[in-house]
Write a protein that holds these residues in place. Structure first.
Motif, short mmCIF file in Angstrom:
data_model
loop_
_atom_site.label_atom_id
_atom_site.label_comp_id
_atom_site.label_asym_id
_atom_site.label_seq_id
_atom_site.Cartn_x
_atom_site.Cartn_y
_atom_site.Cartn_z
N ASN A 158 0.58 -1.34 0.09
CA ASN A 158 0.17 -0.06 -0.12
C ASN A 158 0.77 1.15 -0.10
O ASN A 158 0.60 2.05 -0.98
N PRO A 159 1.70 1.47 1.09
CA PRO A 159 2.65 2.62 1.01
C PRO A 159 3.51 2.72 -0.34
O PRO A 159 3.61 3.75 -0.94
N LEU A 160 4.09 1.62 -0.76
CA LEU A 160 4.86 1.61 -1.94
C LEU A 160 3.92 1.87 -3.37
O LEU A 160 4.47 2.83 -3.89
N LEU A 161 2.84 1.48 -3.41
CA LEU A 161 1.96 1.86 -4.55
C LEU A 161 1.49 3.49 -4.57
O LEU A 161 1.69 4.41 -5.31
N SER A 162 1.37 3.96 -3.31
CA SER A 162 0.83 5.35 -3.20
C SER A 162 2.09 6.26 -3.22
O SER A 162 1.79 7.38 -3.95
N THR A 163 3.20 5.88 -2.87
CA THR A 163 4.28 6.67 -3.06
C THR A 163 4.76 6.55 -4.42
O THR A 163 5.27 7.76 -5.17
N THR A 164 4.51 5.52 -5.29
CA THR A 164 4.74 5.58 -6.61
C THR A 164 3.76 6.34 -7.35
O THR A 164 4.38 7.02 -8.23
N VAL A 165 2.67 6.62 -6.85
CA VAL A 165 1.63 7.62 -7.58
C VAL A 165 2.03 9.03 -7.42
O VAL A 165 1.88 10.01 -8.29
N PHE A 166 2.53 9.38 -6.23
CA PHE A 166 2.82 10.68 -5.52
C PHE A 166 4.14 11.16 -6.54
O PHE A 166 4.15 12.14 -6.88
N THR A 167 4.95 10.10 -6.70
CA THR A 167 6.22 10.28 -7.55
C THR A 167 5.80 10.77 -8.86
O THR A 167 6.46 11.62 -9.57
N VAL A 168 4.96 9.91 -9.47
CA VAL A 168 4.59 10.08 -10.64
C VAL A 168 3.89 11.55 -11.23
O VAL A 168 4.13 12.35 -11.76
N ILE A 169 2.91 11.69 -10.23
CA ILE A 169 1.91 12.94 -10.37
C ILE A 169 2.61 14.27 -9.78
O ILE A 169 2.56 15.22 -10.67
N PHE A 170 3.10 14.16 -8.63
CA PHE A 170 3.75 15.49 -8.17
C PHE A 170 5.03 15.61 -8.43
O PHE A 170 5.70 16.74 -8.39
N GLY A 171 5.95 14.58 -8.54
CA GLY A 171 7.27 14.80 -8.92
C GLY A 171 7.58 14.87 -10.40
O GLY A 171 8.27 16.04 -10.92
N VAL A 172 7.05 13.79 -11.36
CA VAL A 172 7.37 13.82 -12.53
C VAL A 172 6.37 14.86 -13.50
O VAL A 172 6.98 15.85 -14.16
N ILE A 173 5.26 14.66 -13.15
CA ILE A 173 4.16 15.56 -14.00
C ILE A 173 4.08 17.10 -13.57
O ILE A 173 4.29 18.06 -14.13
#
Length: 280
Positions: A55-70
């Motif tokens: 769960n935290p790994l998936l949510s962290t991945t989403v944060f990384t893509v949306i807030f970090g990359v995009i």
């Protein structure tokens, strides 16, 4: 003739009468509830307890893509995944404590109506269960910190780490305190329970989980840091990653706010538990 132990159960009209000795006496029941939560939470699931880490790994991945990359939000020079993971793990612990404790009366009304035990046993057991999940996630997080500290010189653990156990305890107490207040209110007004998920999500975005405090404009920063979770997350991240600052004056204010919330939660919970069964 053997002496018999007699337990007297009587009404108490005092506003504040938390019997911590009695809570300790029922410690075996607390751990039975913890064991029950562990057993039932991942029953009939394919991956079982692995979801604690997934769960935290998936949510962290989403944060990384949306807030970090995009969105390209700065992470103060820290590796994006590690930066988001640090806030995500602690916030998950806080939100789980709050959400689980906020349904104390509604979720346990049936058992509360049949047998006596200190009602505070259930929120305490929920907090302990969430702490166990948090510690499992911390093993993964510490592994990431070690890896990045070797490959990236910007990541470095510092002496603020000594205060981390107190920050974790404060996070649990803050979540439980707010949960007790919400549980006491929703025992009578159930529709307010619908707003909890929205409120917790909104609170996350005014806490430095997906962005550093350095991104907050100077005029709003003092108000922003009055959020009791903001100094905890900022100090926690500073301890493990070395980014941001450990601003002890804001943290002390946060400790004071936490103490007030916990006291208020116990006070309201103690008042409502006496007759909640008539309204639930």
């Amino acid at each position: 003739m053997d002496s018999e132990r007699i337990t007297y159960i009587q009404a108490n009209n005092k506003w504040f009468n938390i019997k911590f000795k009695e809570l300790w006496y029922y410690r075996d029941l607390i751990f039975l509830f913890v064991k029950r939560n562990i057993t039932t939470s991942y029953k009939q699931t394919i991956l079982g307890p692995l979801w604690i880490v997934i769960n935290p790994l998936l949510s962290t991945t989403v944060f990384t893509v949306i807030f970090g990359v995009i969105a390209g939000i700065s992470t103060d020079g820290m590796p994006q995944f590690l930066f988001y993971m640090s806030g995500n793990v602690l916030w998950g612990f806080f939100s789980n404590c709050l959400n689980k404790c906020s349904t104390t009366f509604l979720s346990n009304a049936r058992i509360f109506g049949k047998v006596y035990f200190p009602r505070l046993v259930t929120p305490v057991s929920e907090s302990i269960y969430n702490f166990i999940n948090y510690m499992i996630q911390m093993i993964v997080f510490i592994g990431l910190v070690i890896y990045y500290s070797i490959t990236n010189p910007a990541v470095h653990v510092n002496m603020t780490l000594c205060f981390v156990p107190l920050m974790v305890l404060q996070t649990a107490l803050l979540g439980m305190g707010i949960g007790l207040i919400i549980s006491s209110i929703t025992a009578k007004y159930r529709d307010l329970n619908i707003l909890i998920g929205f409120g917790v999500s909104l609170w996350m975005y005014i806490t430095p989980i997906v962005y550093p405090v350095s991104r907050i404009p100077g005029g709003l920063r003092k108000i922003f840091m009055l959020n009791p979770m903001a100094p905890i997350v900022e100090s926690y991240r500073h301890a493990f990653l070395g980014c941001g600052n450990f601003e002890w004056e804001y943290w002390l204010v946060s400790l004071g706010v936490t103490a007030v919330i916990v006291f208020a939660g116990l006070l309201v919970f103690n008042k409502v538990e006496k007759n909640f069964i008539d309204t639930v």
